[in-house]
Design an enzyme around this catalytic site. Structure first.
Site, PDB file in Angstrom:
ATOM      1  N   CYS A 126     -10.478   0.437   2.314  1.00 27.21           N
ATOM      2  CA  CYS A 126      -9.566   0.635   1.176  1.00 27.21           C
ATOM      3  C   CYS A 126      -9.853   2.007   0.584  1.00 27.21           C
ATOM      4  O   CYS A 126     -11.002   2.321   0.269  1.00 27.21           O
ATOM      5  CB  CYS A 126      -9.749  -0.450   0.115  1.00 27.21           C
ATOM      6  SG  CYS A 126      -8.673  -0.159  -1.316  1.00 27.21           S
ATOM      7  N   ILE A 186      -5.314   1.903  11.441  1.00 28.40           N
ATOM      8  CA  ILE A 186      -6.086   2.398  10.317  1.00 28.40           C
ATOM      9  C   ILE A 186      -5.624   1.740   9.009  1.00 28.40           C
ATOM     10  O   ILE A 186      -4.553   1.149   8.979  1.00 28.40           O
ATOM     11  CB  ILE A 186      -5.902   3.949  10.154  1.00 28.40           C
ATOM     12  CG1 ILE A 186      -4.415   4.288  10.053  1.00 28.40           C
ATOM     13  CG2 ILE A 186      -6.617   4.718  11.228  1.00 28.40           C
ATOM     14  CD1 ILE A 186      -4.079   5.741   9.782  1.00 28.40           C
ATOM     15  N   ASN A 187      -6.398   1.894   7.958  1.00 27.42           N
ATOM     16  CA  ASN A 187      -5.951   1.521   6.617  1.00 27.42           C
ATOM     17  C   ASN A 187      -5.033   2.640   6.113  1.00 27.42           C
ATOM     18  O   ASN A 187      -4.737   3.577   6.850  1.00 27.42           O
ATOM     19  CB  ASN A 187      -7.165   1.348   5.694  1.00 27.42           C
ATOM     20  CG  ASN A 187      -6.906   0.360   4.554  1.00 27.42           C
ATOM     21  OD1 ASN A 187      -5.891   0.444   3.876  1.00 27.42           O
ATOM     22  ND2 ASN A 187      -7.813  -0.570   4.361  1.00 27.42           N
ATOM     23  N   THR A 188      -4.585   2.549   4.875  1.00 32.53           N
ATOM     24  CA  THR A 188      -3.710   3.583   4.311  1.00 32.53           C
ATOM     25  C   THR A 188      -4.471   4.905   4.146  1.00 32.53           C
ATOM     26  O   THR A 188      -5.704   4.930   4.129  1.00 32.53           O
ATOM     27  CB  THR A 188      -3.183   3.119   2.942  1.00 32.53           C
ATOM     28  OG1 THR A 188      -4.309   2.768   2.129  1.00 32.53           O
ATOM     29  CG2 THR A 188      -2.264   1.923   3.090  1.00 32.53           C
ATOM     30  N   GLY A 239       2.567   2.325  10.249  1.00 32.08           N
ATOM     31  CA  GLY A 239       3.924   2.800  10.535  1.00 32.08           C
ATOM     32  C   GLY A 239       4.642   2.119  11.673  1.00 32.08           C
ATOM     33  O   GLY A 239       5.599   2.676  12.204  1.00 32.08           O
ATOM     34  N   SER A 261       4.213  -2.358   5.987  1.00 32.93           N
ATOM     35  CA  SER A 261       5.319  -1.781   5.199  1.00 32.93           C
ATOM     36  C   SER A 261       6.699  -2.159   5.720  1.00 32.93           C
ATOM     37  O   SER A 261       7.633  -2.340   4.935  1.00 32.93           O
ATOM     38  CB  SER A 261       5.212  -0.248   5.203  1.00 32.93           C
ATOM     39  OG  SER A 261       4.025   0.152   4.576  1.00 32.93           O
TER      40      SER A 261
HETATM   41  O1  RRO Z   1      -5.818  -3.498  -2.878  1.00 30.31           O
HETATM   42  C1  RRO Z   1      -5.570  -2.319  -2.550  1.00 30.31           C
HETATM   43  O2  RRO Z   1      -5.305  -1.446  -3.389  1.00 30.31           O
HETATM   44  C2  RRO Z   1      -5.600  -1.880  -1.153  1.00 30.31           C
HETATM   45  C3  RRO Z   1      -6.524  -2.303  -0.220  1.00 30.31           C
HETATM   46 BR1  RRO Z   1      -7.747  -3.645  -0.575  1.00 30.31          BR
HETATM   47  C4  RRO Z   1      -6.547  -1.722   1.067  1.00 30.31           C
HETATM   48  O3  RRO Z   1      -7.368  -2.040   1.943  1.00 30.31           O
HETATM   49  N1  RRO Z   1      -5.663  -0.752   1.323  1.00 30.31           N
HETATM   50  C5  RRO Z   1      -4.734  -0.349   0.430  1.00 30.31           C
HETATM   51  O4  RRO Z   1      -3.938   0.542   0.717  1.00 30.31           O
HETATM   52  N2  RRO Z   1      -4.725  -0.930  -0.812  1.00 30.31           N
END
Ligand code: RRO
Length: 297
Positions: A126, A186-188, A239, A261
């Protein structure tokens, strides 16, 4: 066409998985996604104690994709365990968990294990919660230690969700050494938007994580490098909204893709992608296994 696939210790009916954080807070929404064709579903990340999350706005739609800074809102594993239990039944359910150290990860994993999830996904990525997620996921030693402790605590597969790092292979290898059954990439991506009228950042937390089409090339590069270097499965996320996106990830080396998304536009995205993949493979008389990693050659 048979799209059944073995991914990170699970057998899925197709290689599309609901990504963590989207429609993952209730059994009803997880089941709804399963009924719309997902091969597996992942919960919103859960931790040791309840969190309200960051101040709003926590999610905005930009011309480049979604930007969020939810801030890990969750009711704690004590509360969520019942919801997780109720979510089971249709397709494998993956419990996403977070903590600020290995002990917290272990506590959450043991707590949620009572609901018998099919796998755990460790959120080490995150991008906007100090002391959590990416803070840990950039440190190979911590990644190994956290993976190891959860792997020893539970008897279901453990996946590790990684941040979009330049040295993603280093942390991927650390997860593998810790015993991970798969890495998820991946994560954001850390990002922000500024309102020019007020001069203020738009998100309540000022910075957040970008998702959607804009991050696909970054995610592909990460999957490509991880597949070349690791012996465990790689799951692509970032994406994916069409079967072509999914095939690109599979060609980079992904065993499955997670979708987040794109659900905003169409919850049928899972079924549509599976159909598109099947047609693509049928036309070429190829299997998913034949296609995996072809871009590596
Ligand atoms: O909760 C969030 O803000 C959040 C998490 Br846990 C995550 O892993 N990735 C994200 O973009 N937001």
């Amino acid at each position: 066409m048979d799209l059944r696939t073995d991914v990170g210790g699970l057998r899925l009916k197709n290689p599309t998985i609901l990504a963590a954080g989207v429609l993952g807070t209730s059994a009803a929404s997880l089941k709804r996604v399963a009924q719309h064709g997902a091969g597996a579903v992942t919960t919103k990340s859960t931790g040791v104690s309840p969190r309200e999350g960051h101040p709003g706005p926590v999610l905005i739609k930009t011309e480049h994709g979604f930007l969020n800074a939810m801030g890990l809102p969750n009711p704690s594993y004590h509360e969520f365990v019942r919801e997780l239990e109720a979510a089971k039944g249709d397709v494998p359910v993956i419990a996403s968990i977070f903590g600020s150290n290995a002990k917290e990860f272990e506590e959450v994993a043991l707590g949620l294990n009572k609901a018998s999830p099919d796998a755990f996904e460790l959120n080490l990525s995150c991008p906007h919660a100090e002391g959590y997620g990416m803070t840990l996921g950039t440190d190979p030693q911590k990644v190994k230690e956290i993976t190891e402790i959860v792997k020893n605590a539970v008897d279901v597969p453990v996946w590790v969700k990684l941040p979009p790092l330049m040295n993603i292979v280093e942390v991927g290898l650390a997860a593998q050494e810790g015993g991970a059954d798969a890495v998820v990439a991946i994560n954001t991506i850390p990002a922000m938007v500024i309102d020019v009228e007020s001069g203020y950042p738009v998100l309540g937390n000022k910075v957040g994580g970008l998702s959607g089409a804009a991050i696909k090339p970054v995610a592909l590069r990460c999957v490509y490098e991880l597949y070349a270097a690791l012996n465990i499965d790689v799951i692509g996320v970032g994406g994916v909204s069409s079967w072509k996106d999914a095939i690109e990830f599979i060609m980079a080396g992904a065993s499955a893709v997670e979708i987040g998304s794109a659900i905003y536009d169409n919850i049928n995205v899972f079924r549509n992608i599976s159909k598109g993949i099947a047609q693509f493979l049928e036309k070429r008389q190829r299997t998913l296994d034949d296609m995996r990693g072809v871009a590596q050659k």
